[in-house]
Design a protein around this motif. Structure first.
Motif, mmCIF file in Angstrom:
data_model
loop_
_atom_site.group_PDB
_atom_site.id
_atom_site.type_symbol
_atom_site.label_atom_id
_atom_site.label_comp_id
_atom_site.label_asym_id
_atom_site.label_seq_id
_atom_site.Cartn_x
_atom_site.Cartn_y
_atom_site.Cartn_z
ATOM 1 N N SER A 342 117.871 -31.505 40.980
ATOM 2 C CA SER A 342 117.269 -30.174 41.096
ATOM 3 C C SER A 342 118.301 -29.052 41.119
ATOM 4 O O SER A 342 117.958 -27.907 41.411
ATOM 5 N N SER A 348 114.649 -28.153 39.136
ATOM 6 C CA SER A 348 114.166 -27.187 40.106
ATOM 7 C C SER A 348 112.715 -26.819 39.802
ATOM 8 O O SER A 348 112.300 -26.810 38.638
ATOM 9 N N ASP A 353 119.055 -24.016 38.205
ATOM 10 C CA ASP A 353 119.475 -25.346 37.797
ATOM 11 C C ASP A 353 120.184 -25.225 36.454
ATOM 12 O O ASP A 353 120.572 -24.145 36.050
ATOM 13 N N ASN A 426 121.348 -33.092 46.719
ATOM 14 C CA ASN A 426 120.117 -32.310 46.829
ATOM 15 C C ASN A 426 119.374 -32.686 48.095
ATOM 16 O O ASN A 426 119.342 -33.863 48.471
ATOM 17 N N ASP A 428 115.559 -31.358 49.197
ATOM 18 C CA ASP A 428 114.460 -30.450 48.886
ATOM 19 C C ASP A 428 113.253 -30.776 49.761
ATOM 20 O O ASP A 428 112.925 -31.952 49.977
ATOM 21 N N THR A 430 109.094 -29.753 50.674
ATOM 22 C CA THR A 430 107.852 -29.122 50.245
ATOM 23 C C THR A 430 106.851 -29.126 51.391
ATOM 24 O O THR A 430 106.589 -30.175 51.988
ATOM 25 N N GLU A 442 114.754 -25.610 48.392
ATOM 26 C CA GLU A 442 115.717 -26.415 47.641
ATOM 27 C C GLU A 442 117.123 -26.071 48.094
ATOM 28 O O GLU A 442 117.525 -24.896 48.065
ATOM 29 N N GLY A 444 121.188 -27.323 47.475
ATOM 30 C CA GLY A 444 122.016 -28.129 46.593
ATOM 31 C C GLY A 444 123.486 -27.801 46.727
ATOM 32 O O GLY A 444 123.865 -26.675 47.089
#
Length: 474
Positions: A342, A348, A353, A426, A428, A430, A442, A444
């Motif tokens: 991502s 992403s 990205d 990464n 991430d 949600t 996100e 990174g």
């Protein structure tokens, strides 16, 4: 906004008139995405060395809407609009995010009709459409996935077998003008034969493209990148072909690909996904413009109640040290969404990205990921660590100043040689605020380790991102 309102009113009048005359059903769906992004050293360089400060924060938004005009089960029309990407505070080049916000910022990404040939099961799609070649590892193709004008035919043979064939035209310089010539188009022909068995799915495919000698196929842009940039050899990039037609070309180029995707869940909860493809672009009038190579990727996963651990790997053939014999990386048409990560790849949910490229050509990688981490309702996470290394000979960069200048980090997609490596991390998250509204965080980090003998003793900074994405699906 006045222009936008006028266009929407006009569309409404047209659709209203159509629906009144033909009683078509109108359905709409789409995605609103708004993000607040902090990005540091996105080009792997630090402005502090120049006595300047970084401008790390930005906010943006985008709306994508698909409208289906349905006459029957056998006939429908589809138009797909996009508004944005709009960077808050920026003007016309960023689609009207500045004060006043009155800019022409509506794009038509797709416009096509679907219909079934009467008394058959043959499905026809014609118009500007999203065309996707098979891909299992990322759910997208490492060769071709983009919006393009095309004619697609699909026929189901049995419950297990089907066939899809297409003709696409990515470019036509003269657009049919009498002042044009017979060699200024790019045409793509493809055949896909997916086979679905109990616990297995395999989708072999073949694709051929004719690249007209006057088509200037790297002169246009697509999503900020040169059109069909994945077709160019290193010598073409180094000699400036990215910015002008191929004046020295006397022949039309040919390119072809043969590959397959493979998915296996027969041993569930264990699953395996695989992509393998070989591609070649010929250039009879200049060996240095040829490009051919292969690519394979795999993802093995084991689904548990609260997490799905997996192992990700890929390998793509790399360049040798001779510019005169063409490129040895696999060519690609436009793989816009091969989202294995991502940050370094286009995974992403919205933006921030595409730092290593649109696929893994010219590199190998091994990664570990924990997907679908769920220990609380409406909340999920993905954690990923990927180690990458180049497969190209370092001398092709070290011994060619023009090539080094064209491919060094900060110029575009990162090019790794056998002497270079990178680590990407990464994490991430949600969270579903409502069924149709999610917030995606996100984070990174990318660490580049570029050999100083190859890259003229240059230092590169770590790239970092921290992005809040709000995504409304309707």
């Amino acid at each position: 906004m006045k222009r936008v309102a006028a266009i929407l009113v006009a569309c409404g009048l047209v659709l209203g008139a159509y629906s009144g005359a033909h009683a078509a059903d109108i359905k709409a769906k789409g995605v609103w995405a708004i993000d607040f992004s902090w990005l540091d050293s996105g080009d792997y360089t630090s402005m502090a060395d120049d006595g300047k400060s970084d401008d790390d924060f930005s906010a943006s938004q985008r709306l994508r809407t698909q409208i289906d005009i349905i006459a029957s089960d056998s006939l429908r029309g589809v138009v797909f609009f996009e508004i944005g990407n709009t960077v808050w505070g920026r003007g016309a080049n960023d689609h009207g995010g500045a004060l006043g916000a009155d800019e022409a910022n509506i794009e038509v990404r797709r416009s096509y009709i679907d219909w079934i040939v009467p008394n058959t099961d043959l499905k026809v799609r014609m118009g500007i459409q999203g065309l996707v070649m098979p891909g299992a590892v990322a759910g997208t193709s490492p060769v071709f996935q983009d919006d393009v004008a095309a004619l697609t035919l699909s026929q189901r043979i049995t419950d297990m077998y089907s066939v899809t064939a297409f003709w696409a035209r990515p470019a036509d310089v003269s657009n049919g003008s009498e002042k044009g010539n017979a060699f200024d188009e790019i045409d793509v022909f493809g055949l896909v034969v997916p086979v679905t068995l109990d616990g297995f799915k395999i989708s072999p495919y073949g694709m051929y493209s004719s690249l007209g000698k006057d088509a200037n196929f790297v002169g246009s842009t697509n999503g900020g990148a040169p059109l069909l940039a994945g077709m160019r050899s290193m010598s073409e990039v180094a000699n400036g072909s990215a910015a002008k037609p191929f004046d020295g070309r006397s022949n039309t180029y040919d390119a072809w690909w043969a590959g397959t995707s493979f998915e296996m869940n027969y041993l569930a909860p264990f699953s395996l996904k695989l992509d393998a493809v070989y591609g070649s672009k010929t250039a009879d009038d200049a060996d240095s413009a040829e490009r051919a190579g292969w690519f394979v990727a795999a993802l093995a996963e084991y689904k548990l109640d609260m997490v799905t651990p997996g192992v990700l790997a890929w390998y793509g053939s790399g360049e040798d040290n001779d510019l005169g014999n063409g490129s040895e990386r696999m060519p690609s048409l436009s793989p816009t969404a091969w989202g294995v990560t991502s940050f370094g790849f286009p995974g992403s949910v919205y933006r921030q990205d595409l730092y290593f490229g649109r696929n893994g050509a010219g590199s190998w990688a091994l990664g570990l990921q924990l997907d679908d981490i769920t220990y609380m309702e409406k909340l999920s996470h993905v954690a990923r660590v990927v180690y990458m290394k180049g497969t190209s000979d370092g001398d092709v960069i070290k011994n060619n100043a023009d090539v080094r200048s064209a491919f060094e980090p900060g110029r575009g997609e990162v090019f790794l040689t056998e002497e270079d490596s990178a680590i990407e991390v990464n994490f991430d998250t949600t969270y579903k605020i409502y069924d149709n509204l999610s917030v995606v965080l996100e984070t990174g980090w990318i660490k580049l380790n570029m050999d100083k003998d190859v890259w003229a003793d240059k230092d590169y900074s770590d790239a970092k991102k921290f992005v809040f994405n709000f995504v409304y699906d309707f």
